[in-house]
Design a protein around this motif. Sequence first.
Motif, mmCIF file in Angstrom:
data_model
loop_
_atom_site.group_PDB
_atom_site.id
_atom_site.type_symbol
_atom_site.label_atom_id
_atom_site.label_comp_id
_atom_site.label_asym_id
_atom_site.label_seq_id
_atom_site.Cartn_x
_atom_site.Cartn_y
_atom_site.Cartn_z
ATOM 1 N N GLY A 86 0.747 -1.219 -0.054
ATOM 2 C CA GLY A 86 -0.125 -0.053 -0.123
ATOM 3 C C GLY A 86 0.935 1.403 0.005
ATOM 4 N N SER A 87 0.348 2.411 -0.576
ATOM 5 C CA SER A 87 1.321 3.566 -0.418
ATOM 6 C C SER A 87 1.449 4.075 0.967
ATOM 7 N N CYS A 88 0.443 3.789 1.868
ATOM 8 C CA CYS A 88 0.797 3.955 3.080
ATOM 9 C C CYS A 88 2.042 3.486 3.806
ATOM 10 N N PHE A 112 -5.376 13.598 4.494
ATOM 11 C CA PHE A 112 -5.304 12.054 4.799
ATOM 12 C C PHE A 112 -5.109 11.819 6.102
ATOM 13 N N CYS A 156 -1.837 16.403 -0.607
ATOM 14 C CA CYS A 156 -2.666 15.448 -1.115
ATOM 15 C C CYS A 156 -3.460 15.809 -2.188
ATOM 16 N N ASN A 160 -7.694 14.217 0.354
ATOM 17 C CA ASN A 160 -8.788 13.381 1.098
ATOM 18 C C ASN A 160 -8.947 13.956 2.311
ATOM 19 N N ASP A 187 0.525 13.455 -2.950
ATOM 20 C CA ASP A 187 0.100 12.134 -2.799
ATOM 21 C C ASP A 187 -1.103 11.945 -3.706
ATOM 22 N N ALA A 189 -3.197 9.503 -4.502
ATOM 23 C CA ALA A 189 -4.014 8.354 -4.510
ATOM 24 C C ALA A 189 -5.185 7.997 -5.288
ATOM 25 N N TYR A 190 -5.786 9.403 -5.776
ATOM 26 C CA TYR A 190 -7.139 9.522 -6.509
ATOM 27 C C TYR A 190 -6.822 10.133 -7.859
ATOM 28 N N THR A 217 -1.201 4.621 -5.824
ATOM 29 C CA THR A 217 -1.810 3.343 -5.407
ATOM 30 C C THR A 217 -2.498 2.469 -6.327
ATOM 31 N N SER A 219 -5.019 0.938 -5.021
ATOM 32 C CA SER A 219 -5.974 0.783 -4.004
ATOM 33 C C SER A 219 -7.390 1.261 -4.466
ATOM 34 N N LYS A 220 -7.057 2.270 -5.146
ATOM 35 C CA LYS A 220 -8.262 3.029 -5.797
ATOM 36 C C LYS A 220 -8.876 2.714 -7.057
ATOM 37 N N ARG A 228 -2.986 -4.989 -0.887
ATOM 38 C CA ARG A 228 -1.991 -3.785 -0.734
ATOM 39 C C ARG A 228 -0.649 -3.743 -1.550
HETATM 40 C C1 LIG Z 1 -4.701 10.198 0.151
HETATM 41 C C2 LIG Z 1 -4.626 9.143 0.175
HETATM 42 N N1 LIG Z 1 -3.319 8.398 0.331
HETATM 43 C C3 LIG Z 1 -2.751 7.195 0.513
HETATM 44 C C4 LIG Z 1 -3.980 6.222 0.949
HETATM 45 C C5 LIG Z 1 -3.567 4.851 1.075
HETATM 46 O O1 LIG Z 1 -3.835 4.073 -0.015
HETATM 47 P P1 LIG Z 1 -3.105 2.454 0.275
HETATM 48 O O2 LIG Z 1 -4.096 1.471 0.355
HETATM 49 O O3 LIG Z 1 -2.261 2.653 -1.005
HETATM 50 O O4 LIG Z 1 -1.875 2.551 1.519
HETATM 51 C C6 LIG Z 1 -5.336 6.606 1.014
HETATM 52 C C7 LIG Z 1 -6.416 5.709 1.306
HETATM 53 O O5 LIG Z 1 -7.675 6.005 1.639
HETATM 54 C C8 LIG Z 1 -5.484 8.267 0.607
HETATM 55 O O6 LIG Z 1 -6.843 8.491 0.904
#
Ligand SMILES: Cc1ncc(COP(=O)(O)O)c(C=O)c1O
Length: 358
Positions: A86-88, A112, A156, A160, A187, A189-190, A217, A219-220, A228
């Motif tokens: 995951g990017s987290c 985030f 971000c 988010n 970041d 992610a979206y 990521t 994930s989205k 992950r």
């Molecule tokens: C802005 C932002 N960055 C990163 C992530 C984390 O994503 P990942 O599932 O890749 O860890 C999210 C997940 O909700 C997010 O909203």
Amino acid sequence: MTGIEFNRRIEEIPIYPAASTYAFDGELVKLASNETPYPPHPQVLEAVEAQLRTLNRYPDPEKSLLRRSISDRTGVPPERVAVGNGSCEILLAAADAMLEPGAEVVYAWPAFSMYPQLAAMSGATAITVALNDAGEHDLEAMAAQVTAATRLVIVCNPNNPTATALPPAAIDAWVAELPRHVAVVIDEAYVEFSTLQDPDDSLDLLERHPNLVLLRTFSKVYGLCGLRAGYALCPEPFRLAVDRVRQPFSVNALAQAAAVEALNHQDEVERRVEQNVIERVHVESELAERGLETTESQANFSWVSLGDRDEDEIVDGLARQGVIVRAGVALGERGRLRVTYGTRSENDRFLAALDTLL
Ligand SMILES: Cc1ncc(COP(=O)(O)O)c(C=O)c1O
């Protein structure tokens, strides 16, 4: 009491708030975690199934095939691609590698929910900068907070939970003015959902700014959050540093295989992005008809202003009807809720449940 002593920083680390759920006798509508409602592509599932037979082996610690596939997709050389659980995980590793007591990390708020953890776990200082009234980053105000102690600045984009985004040109001009000792993490992610840019537009920025990191990521839009996998397009020293502070096998073999295959289906990504725009317009216009304002969404969710209504009553009332959304208070602001776009029927269940509470 066990008598075990923990690092005192533990107490500073926020606990991830689970979305509220109630015992609900029926199918839940999960609109609280900005997931895609669509299942993985059949060929992604096949790639995962094929990989199952090799689970007696450790995953590739170099993530070579995935890094090469990301490189082929983005044009960024594999040495500048870091892959994480995951990017987290990359964010947390960046904090581990870059932050320490006396160092500062700058980010906007609300953003985030993981960002406050970075300072808390490392003992660094978090400098938060308020978003403007439209829920957008105030880049000038953020730049004003950068000092000799700043190691990390995070933007971000799209943000988010407010769903707003800045165009790459604005980020480009801003990063150019920041000192080079600061790593600037965008970041994204979206990013695929944004109509302000093609996701590839921000890749050009990497050429111009040696201190820039684009965090992305699977994930989205790719819909693989359950496995992950995330990545950073970054300077090579950043990749080496985040790899150094993590265990070598953090990205499991199924996640690596799924992500490689998912990259082969950009037509599916486009289809999901188009569907997201259709659902966004539907949800936003229905909310507007109910007198509920939203910020301008460039993501797969809306940030909804509830006016003077009771946020807890609405979020709990939705949960009682099996519709799970995020309370604004859990994300840094009262009087709001964040709702992810689901399928049309899920979105209509959300709207119908909301009608019983307004
Ligand atoms: C802005 C932002 N960055 C990163 C992530 C984390 O994503 P990942 O599932 O890749 O860890 C999210 C997940 O909700 C997010 O909203």
